[in-house]
Every structure is written in structure tokens, then in C-alpha cells.
Design an enzyme around this catalytic site. Structure first.
Site, mmCIF file in Angstrom:
data_model
loop_
_atom_site.group_PDB
_atom_site.id
_atom_site.type_symbol
_atom_site.label_atom_id
_atom_site.label_comp_id
_atom_site.label_asym_id
_atom_site.label_seq_id
_atom_site.Cartn_x
_atom_site.Cartn_y
_atom_site.Cartn_z
ATOM 1 N N SER A 1 -18.662 -9.021 -28.875
ATOM 2 C CA SER A 1 -19.205 -9.886 -29.917
ATOM 3 C C SER A 1 -20.689 -10.159 -29.749
ATOM 4 O O SER A 1 -21.498 -9.256 -29.832
ATOM 5 C CB SER A 1 -18.405 -11.181 -29.968
ATOM 6 O OG SER A 1 -17.051 -10.917 -30.181
ATOM 7 N N LYS B 1 -16.191 -5.358 -30.949
ATOM 8 C CA LYS B 1 -15.936 -6.418 -31.929
ATOM 9 C C LYS B 1 -17.258 -6.783 -32.583
ATOM 10 O O LYS B 1 -18.099 -7.440 -31.980
ATOM 11 C CB LYS B 1 -15.321 -7.660 -31.286
ATOM 12 C CG LYS B 1 -15.079 -8.765 -32.314
ATOM 13 C CD LYS B 1 -14.597 -10.032 -31.664
ATOM 14 C CE LYS B 1 -14.422 -11.113 -32.726
ATOM 15 N NZ LYS B 1 -15.708 -11.483 -33.351
#
Length: 369
Positions: free
Chosen positions: A278, A303
Site C-alpha cells: 500500500s 495492493k
């Protein structure tokens, strides 16, 4: 030294990348299984909706999250959100690792934590959580069940060492303090800075740890993400303005930009692996695209989605995916991850650390930071 906006309760909520995993994994509470996430479903109308001020009960909010088809959606009570963003959280002190199609293993046990007091050790398998086989649960569900309730609540775990018997343990969650930034000086003039997650104040801590160094190794291995403002703040420490990432939200393209005045001269190596997620992937991709750092290690988790927190009327928070981000070069790591410039064998942290120092030496104008 302020580096960007902070999350202010009742005023504004910053973007959270990887909040569900970040919430469970802060400071090694639980690590992230390695693998590629599937893209969230876009079939539900609630996905990405702005729910700020909505008068939903906790049960209604949880049902909305469960029905959204959004893998990364989460419901957080007011206290949970303060804990997650502020660096304190209830947990049992386990860091987990799961290789692709492999078992869920204990990577690290926080000293003095409930897990440590119960005798759980690194290398053991996490077999079950509250009676459910851990390997059958998706990432977010493992985190949710372990993270579960407030300090003082219990969680049942099954652990197994080698081929020995499974030990069924009941652990009481405790409030743990996050250790998001750790640093040392492996060589004279070299700062090695490990960032485990992006909570409030992390960017300032990284700047302080890098001050005066003639070379920096920024270790993002196992970093589960967190507050995007802090990730951009870390990028600002090594960039003199310019793009960090962009993302689409509600049909509008938004830019994330580094603050001017960062140190663009100090040699920089960034360590990444399958647990780099992320906001950490956003940071690594930006430094790679801007030719500011050499990435060493393994492919990152993959992600690349953005969660927008919405504060409900009772002060709780619902996080829903609002889009996918792109690096300055237009790459999306979602599902594919960020590839390192210099690959390193998985599972050999000491060897990767030594490789990072050799790469850093090669980046120095004098050959010795």
C-alpha cells in the site's frame, strides 16, 4: 518539523492505504501474508460512497462493509481509529508471514506481549484463530479475528512447532505501543531506518534518523501501509518537490506531491519484500520512478488501492475503496507489485542487508558512505 497535514479528529480524515492490514500489523502486531490481492468488486453501490455524517449503528455499518464486495473495507470504532493512526493498538504481539500457498507462520513475537508470555516463538505455525483454520481465511479476516476486540478481550489461537502437537491457547489482548521507526548505524556515516507502518509522526522520525548520514538504507520490508500523509512526508525527506503518486477518486484525478527542500544528494537504498504494501509501495515506487533510490529485495505485495475514511455520526469510521493509485511514471502496483532494481533471495534477511550496504557503497561518489 511539520511535513504535511495530520489526521485531526472531528476535522479531517486523511487517506489510509492498507488500513485493514495496517490496523492489525502496526509495529509487528501481525504481519502481512505474501501474495497478490484480488481487485475489490465494483458491483455494490456503497463501494467508494462518502458516508460522512451518516447516522448508522455499528451493526448497520458492519453489515454495509460486509456487503460492499470491497476486500479492503473496514469498520473502526472511534477508539480503534485513534489507536490505529496514533500508534497504539490492542493486540497479542504476533508478526505473521505466509508465503504463496504456504502455511501461516509466526515471523516475530513482540517481547513482553501476551504471545511472548504464552511461549509462542518465531517459526511456529498459526493453525487456527477462534477455532477457524488460519490458512483458509483471507488476509483481512485473519487480521480481523486476531485484532478483534479491545484490550482485555480474549482470542483463541492454535499454534504448532514443527510436526509437534497443536497447542490451543487463549490469549488476552493488551494495549501495545507501536514501534514504527527503528534505526541504527551499521557503518560509520550510514543510517539504516526501518519503517514498519505509517502512523502519525513517522515522517518526522525518519528525518531525524537520517540527519547527518552520508548514506541511508530505508527498510520497508513488512511495512503494511497506513497514513498516506506520512508516506508522502517520508518521500519529501528525499525529494525536492514533485510528484509522488496520483489516484482517481469519485471521477476526479488527484495528485500527491512532495514538499520542497528534501535531501536529494544522500545515497539512498530502499529494501522491499512481499510484505511491503500500500502506502509503502507508493513510496518505493515514487523513489524508483524519480530515480532517487535503488530498490533491493523482492517484489512487493501488490495492493495499489486507496481507502477513504468517512466519519459516521457517532464518531466511528468506515473505510471504503475509492480508487487505485499510480506512481509518477503511471504504473499501478495493484495485483503486480513493484519490482526491485536489485533482486535478493527471499528469506535471507542478513544477506539482503549486506547486499543493500554494497549497493549503497556503489552509489557513493567516494565508494564509501
Amino acid at each position: 518539523m511539520p511535513t504535511g497535514p495530520r489526521v485531526r479528529q472531528g476535522v479531517t480524515l486523511g487517506l489510509v492505504f492498507g488500513a485493514v492490514l495496517f490496523a492489525g500489523a502496526a509495529s509487528g502486531a501481525w504481519g502481512e501474508p505474501i501474495g497478490s490481492p484480488r481487485a475489490p468488486s465494483s458491483s455494490d453501490g456503497a463501494r467508494g460512497a462518502d458516508l460522512s455524517g451518516a447516522d448508522l449503528s455499528p451493526q448497520e455499518a458492519r453489515e454495509l462493509v460486509g456487503a460492499s464486495g470491497d476486500r479492503w473495507a473496514a469498520y473502526l470504532s472511534p477508539q480503534q481509529y485513534r489507536d490505529f493512526t496514533g500508534g497504539r493498538y490492542p493486540g497479542i504481539g504476533l508478526s505473521l508471514d505466509r508465503a504463496a500457498d504456504g502455511p501461516t507462520e509466526v515471523a516475530e513475537v513482540l517481547p513482553g506481549s501476551p504471545a511472548a508470555r504464552a511461549g509462542i516463538t518465531a517459526g511456529e505455525k498459526l493453525v487456527s484463530v477462534d477455532g477457524v483454520p488460519a490458512d483458509r481465511l483471507p488476509v483481512t479476516e485473519v487480521v480481523s479475528r486476531l485484532r478483534g476486540g479491545p484490550a482485555g478481550s480474549a482470542v483463541a489461537v492454535g499454534v504448532q512447532g514443527g510436526d509437534g502437537p497443536v497447542r490451543e491457547l487463549s490469549l488476552t489482548r493488551a494495549e501495545l505501543a507501536a514501534r514504527e521507526v527503528e534505526s541504527d548505524r551499521p557503518r560509520p556515516g550510514v543510517a539504516r531506518i526501518a519503517v514498519h507502518a505509517f502512523t502519525e509522526g513517522v515522517a518526522d522520525q525518519v528525518r531525524a534518523a537520517a540527519a547527518g548520514a552520508r548514506g541511508v538504507v530505508l527498510d520497508l520490508r513488512g511495512n503494511s501501509g497506513g497514513l498516506v500523509e506520512e508516506a508522502v512526508g517520508v518521500a519529501s525527506a528525499f525529494l525536492d518537490g514533485g510528484p509522488v503518486a496520483s489516484y482517481q477518486a469519485h471521477g476526479e484525478r488527484r495528485e500527491l506531491t512532495a514538499a520542497p527542500g528534501g535531501d536529494t544528494a544522500v545515497p539512498l537504498v530502499v529494501l522491499v519484500d512481499g510484505g511491503t504494501m500500500s502506502a509503502a509501495e507508493l513510496l518505493a515506487g515514487a523513489l524508483q520512478d524519480r530515480s532517487r533510490a535503488v530498490l533491493v529485495g523482492g517484489r512487493t505485495f501488490g495492493k495499489g488501492t486507496v481507502q477513504q475514511p468517512s466519519r459516521l455520526a457517532d464518531g466511528s469510521v468506515v473505510e471504503l475503496t475509492v480508487g487505485r493509485y499510480q506512481t509518477p511514471a503511471g504504473r499501478s502496483p495493484d495485483g503486480t507489485g513493484v519490482q526491485p532494481d536489485v533482486p535478493a533471495p527471499a528469506g535471507d534477511d542478513d544477506g539482503t542487508d549486506a547486499l543493500a550496504l554494497r549497493v549503497l557503497e556503489g552509489l557513493s561518489p567516494t565508494g564509501a558512505p
